[in-house]
Scaffold this motif. Structure first.
Motif, mmCIF file in Angstrom:
data_model
loop_
_atom_site.group_PDB
_atom_site.id
_atom_site.type_symbol
_atom_site.label_atom_id
_atom_site.label_comp_id
_atom_site.label_asym_id
_atom_site.label_seq_id
_atom_site.Cartn_x
_atom_site.Cartn_y
_atom_site.Cartn_z
ATOM 1 N N PRO A 342 0.811 -1.193 -0.075
ATOM 2 C CA PRO A 342 -0.062 0.033 -0.104
ATOM 3 C C PRO A 342 0.809 1.231 -0.204
ATOM 4 N N LYS A 343 0.350 2.272 -0.344
ATOM 5 C CA LYS A 343 0.989 3.727 -0.327
ATOM 6 C C LYS A 343 1.242 3.900 1.153
ATOM 7 N N SER A 344 0.280 3.849 1.912
ATOM 8 C CA SER A 344 0.596 4.074 3.401
ATOM 9 C C SER A 344 -0.196 2.774 4.183
ATOM 10 N N MET A 345 0.839 1.854 4.906
ATOM 11 C CA MET A 345 0.206 0.952 5.474
ATOM 12 C C MET A 345 -0.417 1.300 6.698
ATOM 13 N N ILE A 346 -0.166 2.634 7.377
ATOM 14 C CA ILE A 346 -0.834 3.060 8.342
ATOM 15 C C ILE A 346 -2.298 3.349 7.975
ATOM 16 N N GLU A 347 -2.232 4.191 7.093
ATOM 17 C CA GLU A 347 -3.587 4.357 6.484
ATOM 18 C C GLU A 347 -4.459 3.242 6.128
ATOM 19 N N GLU A 348 -3.993 2.072 5.475
ATOM 20 C CA GLU A 348 -4.558 0.974 5.097
ATOM 21 C C GLU A 348 -4.993 0.214 6.266
ATOM 22 N N ILE A 349 -4.187 0.070 7.344
ATOM 23 C CA ILE A 349 -4.876 -0.630 8.784
ATOM 24 C C ILE A 349 -5.923 0.301 9.186
ATOM 25 N N GLN A 350 -5.513 1.564 9.340
ATOM 26 C CA GLN A 350 -6.698 2.464 9.759
ATOM 27 C C GLN A 350 -8.261 2.414 9.027
ATOM 28 N N ASN A 351 -7.846 2.380 7.721
ATOM 29 C CA ASN A 351 -9.260 2.576 6.530
ATOM 30 C C ASN A 351 -10.100 1.115 6.883
ATOM 31 N N TYR A 352 -9.062 0.051 6.923
ATOM 32 C CA TYR A 352 -9.623 -1.148 7.335
ATOM 33 C C TYR A 352 -10.324 -1.358 8.517
ATOM 34 N N CYS A 353 -9.943 -0.648 9.575
ATOM 35 C CA CYS A 353 -10.609 -0.957 10.821
ATOM 36 C C CYS A 353 -12.070 -0.064 10.662
ATOM 37 N N ARG A 354 -11.817 1.107 10.125
ATOM 38 C CA ARG A 354 -13.088 2.112 10.059
ATOM 39 C C ARG A 354 -14.191 1.360 9.210
ATOM 40 N N GLU A 355 -13.766 0.568 8.092
ATOM 41 C CA GLU A 355 -14.516 -0.149 7.125
ATOM 42 C C GLU A 355 -15.326 -1.203 7.722
ATOM 43 N N THR A 356 -14.764 -1.799 8.844
ATOM 44 C CA THR A 356 -15.327 -2.911 9.521
ATOM 45 C C THR A 356 -15.923 -2.340 11.010
ATOM 46 N N GLY A 357 -15.944 -1.289 11.096
ATOM 47 C CA GLY A 357 -16.556 -0.713 12.529
ATOM 48 C C GLY A 357 -15.831 -1.122 13.636
ATOM 49 N N GLN A 358 -14.667 -0.950 13.692
ATOM 50 C CA GLN A 358 -13.844 -1.320 14.902
ATOM 51 C C GLN A 358 -13.009 -0.121 15.353
ATOM 52 N N LYS A 359 -12.323 -0.146 16.294
ATOM 53 C CA LYS A 359 -11.639 0.778 16.804
ATOM 54 C C LYS A 359 -10.367 0.862 16.034
ATOM 55 N N VAL A 360 -10.087 2.036 15.700
ATOM 56 C CA VAL A 360 -9.022 2.635 14.734
ATOM 57 C C VAL A 360 -7.671 2.552 15.496
ATOM 58 N N PRO A 361 -6.718 2.088 15.331
ATOM 59 C CA PRO A 361 -5.483 2.100 16.093
ATOM 60 C C PRO A 361 -4.890 3.390 15.668
ATOM 61 N N MET A 362 -4.260 4.266 16.394
ATOM 62 C CA MET A 362 -3.697 5.538 16.180
ATOM 63 C C MET A 362 -2.290 5.788 16.351
ATOM 64 N N THR A 363 -1.768 5.163 17.610
ATOM 65 C CA THR A 363 -0.407 5.461 17.982
ATOM 66 C C THR A 363 0.485 4.352 17.525
ATOM 67 N N THR A 364 1.599 4.384 17.738
ATOM 68 C CA THR A 364 2.588 3.452 17.298
ATOM 69 C C THR A 364 2.397 2.012 17.518
ATOM 70 N N GLY A 365 2.248 2.190 19.244
ATOM 71 C CA GLY A 365 1.752 1.074 20.167
ATOM 72 C C GLY A 365 0.656 0.218 19.598
#
Ligand SMILES: Nc1ncnc2c1ncn2[C@@H]1O[C@H](COP(=O)(O)OP(=O)(O)O)[C@@H](O)[C@H]1O
Ligand SMILES: C[C@H](O)[C@H](O)[C@@H](O)C(=O)COP(=O)(O)O
Ligand SMILES: [Mg+2]
Length: 487
Positions: A342-365
């Motif tokens: 992906p262009k941005s792995m961080i955004e891809e993970i966050q978009n995946y979680c938004r699309e599936t109605g889950q908590k969106v990971p924000m911090t590095t941890g």
């Protein structure tokens, strides 16, 4: 006492490791050179700078010479599937294209329109991944292919540049998805499908074959030891499996690096309908074995997060940050192809979680915890399937590679899968490379003794499942992924 040098080039880093048996008959390692690997955009594709990798190998060999190594055997292993097109003049036509390049998107559907997947799987027993050589050649530049005298897999090409001798070593050749299991040769129908002639591939050789000495012209340019190159198990994962200290037959391996490769070493291939349905592969191993495994996205995800944050944290710092986060806050199918490049792995993970109605990971941890937790869930889910397909119980998972340093991930995997995890050695790939050289030199008798030597020479950390911890999490994950197709 003979000196052996392993050249292990993974997708994220390369290293030269000097190995020898010490007075106590233990295997002793010394890392003599490490360098970063990666692909860059060139002529419209993601390509590997293979000349730079070869230069780094010579820099490492010069360091070996400075350490007093006058004479050594050398083995080269790298990532799979990618290849170099060599022209009639014996020189590469272009820098090799990375398996993460977009060119093979939808190539499987196109190629299998008139060549059924079941038929290809029966012939080859190899998993369907768009990155396989078969699909890369299907999409290759036709003009370049016409100018090609030889198609060499990456480690074979490096060995060719060093010695002038070209071979196709079987462990890596099998990852092309073009080797016919029954015939033990490149499959004529598949070659024809991608407009390649049999003679465009060099002759197939087994791991442990002597390739030749490093050409004089390189010894004029670099101050290096007198080296004899051995064709080891040149697919790095095949070397990692050789370097896995499994004993008995109730163990599975997890080569945990840029990729996670989870599987079992078999003596006969398993290319039946269940293996086909679950997309398991039968990559050829050293000494006539088969690596029945599945590719899992692996720590590529963590590497990508780190890169996007300009390497702000070390990997161990990222692991420590992840451990401070409550685990299993979201379910993610790590093998979703959206995470391949992906262009941005961080955004891809966050978009995946938004699309599936889950908590969106924000911090590095939170991001790294999401990666580790969902890798561990994927491993536990697959271990159940693996045991079923091979009809053998699995009581021990050997985790090797850089990922074996992540204690948090090792423990999560053990608790979720409910089995013992044995972690290490982290440089199993290089160790497997060295051991094939030692076996071919007669210094170690066979694969069994080689694994005993590893167990006697390195600290292997054991993890036991934490009773009742994460009760029901795997089941919830399994129903989540059943709701989404899990590749
Ligand atoms: N000390 C560590 N703590 C946490 N993660 C680590 C550590 N050492 C290595 N890793 C992980 O291992 C990965 C590299 O594994 P490695 O087997 O060297 O990969 P490759 O061979 O594909 O280059 C890194 O991306 C990182 O996620
Ligand atoms: C595409 C292949 O499966 C890939 O090459 C994989 O086998 C591999 O290279 C794993 O080694 P890393 O050390 O790069 O994770
Ligand atoms: Mg590796």
């Amino acid at each position: 006492m003979t000196d052996y040098i392993a050249v292990d080039i993974g997708a994220s880093s390369g290293r030269l490791i000097l190995g020898r048996k010490n007075q106590q008959q233990k295997l002793e390692l010394e890392e003599i050179h490490r360098f970063v690997n990666g692909f860059n955009k060139e002529n419209g594709h993601d390509r590997w700078a293979v000349d730079q990798l070869i230069h780094e190998i010579f820099i490492g060999l010069e360091k070996a010479k400075k350490l007093g190594v006058e004479k050594a055997k050398v083995g080269i292993d790298t990532w799979a599937v990618d290849y170099v097109l060599v022209g009639m003049d014996g020189c590469k036509i272009q820098n090799p294209i990375s398996y993460r390049d977009q060119r093979t998107h939808h190539a499987i559907e196109e190629l299998t329109m008139d060549f059924p997947k079941e038929y290809i799987y029966k012939k080859t027993g190899i998993q369907f991944l768009e990155l396989n050589t078969l699909y890369q050649l299907y999409k290759e530049n036709k003009e370049d292919l016409k100018k090609t005298d030889r198609i060499m897999m990456i480690p074979d090409y490096i060995g060719y540049v060093l010695t002038g001798n070209a071979v196709a070593e079987v462990t890596n050749a099998s990852t092309t998805q073009m080797l016919n299991l029954r015939e033990g040769l490149f499959d004529k129908d598949l070659l024809a499908k991608v407009n390649v002639y049999p003679e465009q591939f060099p002759r197939l050789v087994e791991s442990g074959t002597i390739l030749g000495t490093i050409r004089h012209k390189w010894r004029l340019k670099y101050e290096i030891p007198d080296c004899e190159v051995i064709t080891v198990a040149t697919h790095d994962t095949a070397s990692a499996v050789v370097g896995t200290p499994g004993q008995g037959d109730d163990w599975a391996f997890l080569s945990s690096g840029t990729w996670s490769l989870l599987g079992k070493e078999l003596n006969i291939p398993e290319n039946g309908s269940e293996a086909f349905r679950e997309n398991y592969t039968n990559e050829w191993g050293a000494y006539g074995t088969y690596r029945f495994l599945k590719n899992i996205m692996g720590l590529w995800i963590v590497q990508s997060i780190r890169g996007e944050q300009n390497n702000k944290y070390s990997f161990s710092e990222m692991a420590a940050l992840a451990e401070q986060v409550a685990p299993f806050q979201q379910f993610i199918n790590v093998n979703d192809e959206r995470f391949t490049n992906p262009k941005s792995m961080i955004e891809e993970i966050q978009n995946y979680c938004r699309e599936t109605g889950q908590k969106v990971p924000m911090t590095t941890g939170e991001l790294v915890s999401a990666a580790y937790c969902n890798l561990a869930l994927f491993y536990a889910n697959e271990l159940e399937k693996l045991a079923k397909i091979v009809r053998q119980p699995i009581h021990v998972l050997h985790i090797v590679g850089g990922g074996s340093n992540v204690q948090f991930l090792n423990q999560l995997t053990s608790s979720l899968a409910g089995i013992t995890v044995k972690a290490g050695p982290s440089e199993a790939t290089a160790i497997g490379n060295l051991l094939v050289q030692m076996i071919s030199a007669g210094e170690v008798a066979n694969l069994y003794d080689a694994r005993q030597l590893i167990a006697d020479s390195f600290i292997i950390k054991t993890y036991a499942p934490e009773e009742d911890k994460y009760e029901g999490v795997l089941e919830k994950y399994q129903s989540f992924v059943q709701g989404r197709c899990l590749s």
